[in-house]
Scaffold this active site. Sequence first.
Site, PDB file in Angstrom:
ATOM      1  N   LYS A   1      -0.227   4.256   8.505  1.00 12.42           N
ATOM      2  CA  LYS A   1      -0.521   2.821   7.709  1.00 12.42           C
ATOM      3  C   LYS A   1       0.740   1.913   8.528  1.00 12.42           C
ATOM      4  O   LYS A   1       0.449   0.595   8.353  1.00 12.42           O
ATOM      5  CB  LYS A   1      -0.231   2.587   6.195  1.00 12.42           C
ATOM      6  CG  LYS A   1      -1.574   3.415   5.560  1.00 12.42           C
ATOM      7  CD  LYS A   1      -1.208   3.052   3.915  1.00 12.42           C
ATOM      8  CE  LYS A   1      -2.316   3.694   3.209  1.00 12.42           C
ATOM      9  NZ  LYS A   1      -3.658   2.690   2.662  1.00 12.42           N
TER      10      LYS A   1
ATOM     11  N   LYS B   1      -9.102  -7.480  -1.129  1.00 13.86           N
ATOM     12  CA  LYS B   1      -8.406  -8.249  -2.085  1.00 13.86           C
ATOM     13  C   LYS B   1      -7.919  -9.309  -1.435  1.00 13.86           C
ATOM     14  O   LYS B   1      -7.919 -10.434  -1.900  1.00 13.86           O
ATOM     15  CB  LYS B   1      -7.605  -7.448  -2.989  1.00 13.86           C
ATOM     16  CG  LYS B   1      -8.004  -6.357  -3.440  1.00 13.86           C
ATOM     17  CD  LYS B   1      -6.866  -5.152  -4.178  1.00 13.86           C
ATOM     18  CE  LYS B   1      -7.498  -4.049  -4.405  1.00 13.86           C
ATOM     19  NZ  LYS B   1      -6.156  -2.729  -4.418  1.00 13.86           N
TER      20      LYS B   1
ATOM     21  N   LYS C   1       1.001  -1.235   0.143  1.00 13.09           N
ATOM     22  CA  LYS C   1      -0.045  -0.009  -0.049  1.00 13.09           C
ATOM     23  C   LYS C   1       0.915   1.268  -0.146  1.00 13.09           C
ATOM     24  O   LYS C   1       2.249   1.131   0.268  1.00 13.09           O
ATOM     25  CB  LYS C   1      -0.912  -0.110   1.273  1.00 13.09           C
ATOM     26  CG  LYS C   1      -0.129  -0.317   2.458  1.00 13.09           C
ATOM     27  CD  LYS C   1      -1.139  -0.503   3.701  1.00 13.09           C
ATOM     28  CE  LYS C   1      -1.819  -1.684   3.945  1.00 13.09           C
ATOM     29  NZ  LYS C   1      -3.133  -1.446   3.836  1.00 13.09           N
TER      30      LYS C   1
ATOM     31  N   THR D   1      -9.157  -1.104   0.749  1.00 14.84           N
ATOM     32  CA  THR D   1      -9.769  -1.889  -0.285  1.00 14.84           C
ATOM     33  C   THR D   1      -8.677  -3.089  -0.538  1.00 14.84           C
ATOM     34  O   THR D   1      -9.147  -4.197  -0.833  1.00 14.84           O
ATOM     35  CB  THR D   1     -10.103  -1.379  -1.633  1.00 14.84           C
ATOM     36  OG1 THR D   1      -9.004  -0.474  -1.940  1.00 14.84           O
ATOM     37  CG2 THR D   1     -11.378  -0.398  -1.430  1.00 14.84           C
TER      38      THR D   1
HETATM   39  C1  LIG Z   1      -6.048  -1.723  -3.950  1.00  9.84           C
HETATM   40  C2  LIG Z   1      -4.750  -0.897  -4.182  1.00  9.84           C
HETATM   41  C3  LIG Z   1      -4.548   0.103  -3.351  1.00  9.84           C
HETATM   42  C4  LIG Z   1      -5.252   0.455  -2.080  1.00  9.84           C
HETATM   43  O1  LIG Z   1      -4.810  -0.334  -0.918  1.00  9.84           O
HETATM   44  P1  LIG Z   1      -5.024  -0.034   0.457  1.00  9.84           P
HETATM   45  O2  LIG Z   1      -4.237  -1.202   1.182  1.00  9.84           O
HETATM   46  O3  LIG Z   1      -6.479  -0.315   0.793  1.00  9.84           O
HETATM   47  O4  LIG Z   1      -4.177   1.056   0.880  1.00  9.84           O
HETATM   48  C5  LIG Z   1      -3.541   0.846  -3.527  1.00  9.84           C
HETATM   49  N1  LIG Z   1      -2.660   0.745  -4.594  1.00  9.84           N
HETATM   50  C6  LIG Z   1      -3.064  -0.358  -5.544  1.00  9.84           C
HETATM   51  C7  LIG Z   1      -2.080  -0.365  -6.646  1.00  9.84           C
HETATM   52  C8  LIG Z   1      -4.079  -1.076  -5.385  1.00  9.84           C
HETATM   53  O5  LIG Z   1      -4.283  -2.170  -5.965  1.00  9.84           O
END
Ligand SMILES: *Cc1c(COP(=O)(O)O)cnc(C)c1O
Length: 788
Positions: A529, A635, A523, A631
């Site tokens: 974070k 995943k 991330k 998000t």
């Molecule tokens: C899903 C995604 C994010 C968001 O990640 P978080 O862990 O929710 O901050 C950021 N960058 C990419 C390339 C992603 O696919």
Amino acid sequence: MTMKTDILNRLKYSLGKDAENASTYDWRIALSLVLRDQMVETWFRSTRETYAASPKRVYYLSMEFLIGRLIEDMIANLRMEDTVKTAIAELGQDYDTIVHDEPDAALGNGGLGRLAACFMDSLATLGIPAFGYGIRYEHGLFEQSFAQGQQVEKPETWLTQRHAWEFERPEARYRIGFGGHVEHRDGSARWHPGEVVMATAHDTPVVGWNGDWGNTLRLWSAEPSKDFDLESFNRGDYLAAGRSEALARTISRVLYPDDTTESGKELRLKQEYFFTAASIMDLLRRYLADHDDIRDLPDYVAIQLNDTHPAIAGPELVRILVDEHGLPMDEAIPLTRRCLAYTNHTLLPEALERWSEHLMGRTLPRHLEIIRAIEHAHQTEFPDSPRILDHGDVRMGELAFIMAHKVNGVSALHTELVKQTVFADLHRIHPDRIINQTNGITPRRWLYGCNPSLRHLITDAIGEGWVTDLEQLTALKDKRDDAAFIDAFMASKRENKVNLSNWIGQTMGVALDPDAMFDVQIKRIHEYKRQLMNLLETVALWNEMRDNPNADWTPRIKIFGGKAAPGYFVAKDIIRLINDVAQVINADPVTGDRLKIVYPPNYNVTMAERLIPAADLSEQISTAGKEASGTGNMKFALNGALTIGTLDGANVEIRDHVGTENFFLFGLTAQEVMERRTHHGYSRAAIEASPRLQRVLGQIAEGRFAPQDPSRYHGLVGMLYDHDYFLVTCDFDSYFDTQRRADMVYQTPENWAAMALVNTASMGWFSSDRTIKGYAHDIWGAKSVLSA
Ligand SMILES: *Cc1c(COP(=O)(O)O)cnc(C)c1O
């Protein structure tokens, strides 16, 4: 005609190449053009059906669309995987080489932009007529590499190659003005901009599952306006003529590499107005082609503002209604409000946009007048309302809130905090305006596309309905006691881990044991974070492995990925420290294969698609109350990783869905975080209470991981002692202990796998299809045209 001859024809007639001389690039473009042809049929049919039905259309305005590569998405949604693979093989080419040749379109920073991309896929799959509107940045998010462990940024260059998916629309061109003056005469106003640039549309068709419906992603690029230049030029104002040329060149040139700090740059404001104004003109033109009365606009148009970046849409639409359509202000404001809705993405105070009145007045003089009128109207009705205009600034959050009929947060916890903090006073005045729409992810890309081994396993077990109805995954819960299925589930994960190990071996030269626990944090790098906490825990684990080298340690691979904003120095220090620690630990023969750190550079959507299917453990460890939703967390859980996480953002809802026993929870709650911050010296106290943490901080401070430059991390360590705003120190012990609990569970692989399967089986609710249905019903009043 067959796919094979279609590709050969494209190679010949669109690229001017024969098969003997075609490069990978030529093959990819030829294939993409063939696929695009297929999409055009769906796309035209959808447009015809939309015009016939004259439904409400959705316009999703977003400064960012983090779409990544499109080719596999297109192949999957068109259901042409077998056809394409066969044709490519018959042509003597390698499918993977061709699809991996596509540049990753990084027109966004992170979660906010990726959400917009998932929403586009869901809108098309659900058959809701919609346009995504954004900017066609010439350079997307910078490319990251490491030099001696430090982040190096290079410009991203996706558009130096042909973007095979798009159609340029020279007929959709609009004049966008800036600056100048406002003329008031006979009670009406007319804005005479001082500079003009042209916005030109570039359309990418977005086709949903099964090719049933197609919407449009319309991105604007800026071009100089020739006529205007000539006018200035003829007046002898050569500077003005040159200015518009220069402005046009810069406006759609680069994506701002930071969406978490308010940027005071004039160019940023111009970018925001540029794409918002073009989009509003475009949707009004479409509306007026079929309708006579502008007063019916809210029945046909729903405009969603993805964060405050397009919040100038409120004043812009009011301006057009008043200055061009002659509506009175007190009619134009509520009419505009019925069209607009606003999604809030952050509570971080530094991320709430504000522009000085001076800059706003200089750049958009008529809009500042209208903002004053909006402020006046709202204050008259609600005298104790918080102000849009505050200490010489225009506050875009308040503006967006006041001009929207609905304001939504992106997870249950975040929405509650929006009500209690940033918009508490506005919420009191408008108690029905704030609602929640928890984020989601598209299962087409984030399971079907990125994880073929799990996709096949699931489809063999429960059929393919889950792809558009993710709740069907629930049926997998019955398999948690089915030993054969659990074996197959573990084999799928192992296959993904072997693939990832091979890639890391090839690209980074680090050999990974695919049976070790793959512990992944990918991330943006940000203090909230808490990648730093993950790294400190890694060092603590390393210490304890060395203290007890013969104990039965669970082998771990710590995988990091992510970019830091170029001006965010603390985040860049954290990156460097991760790389420095990796050098030392990876070379240690005592820990050997039992502990490795890898940090592949340039995290993007493509890398996420590679890493997530191979993860065992998902790190979602932000300081509670700071991550709006996340998000990435969704995943991972969908792909059968267990989460170690705090009660933050959508983690709370993920844990509710997968069951508390299948989630590694630790750390302070949002309430406790706020309370702890009021204790004087809380971080020093936490460090003094934790010998384990003290030892790690001591090692870093004395240069254990940077022997040539031992004081390198004094600043970082000092910060943890004196102002650890994100409470790394307070959550450290609880995090460490929970990691050891995860180690224990991992020792019994069948138990781990059963828990992971329940995670996958419980993630149906986190499909962005569910999120979009929520927006359509609760905010837009828009319906699917497909089922009609
Ligand atoms: C899903 C995604 C994010 C968001 O990640 P978080 O862990 O929710 O901050 C950021 N960058 C990419 C390339 C992603 O696919």
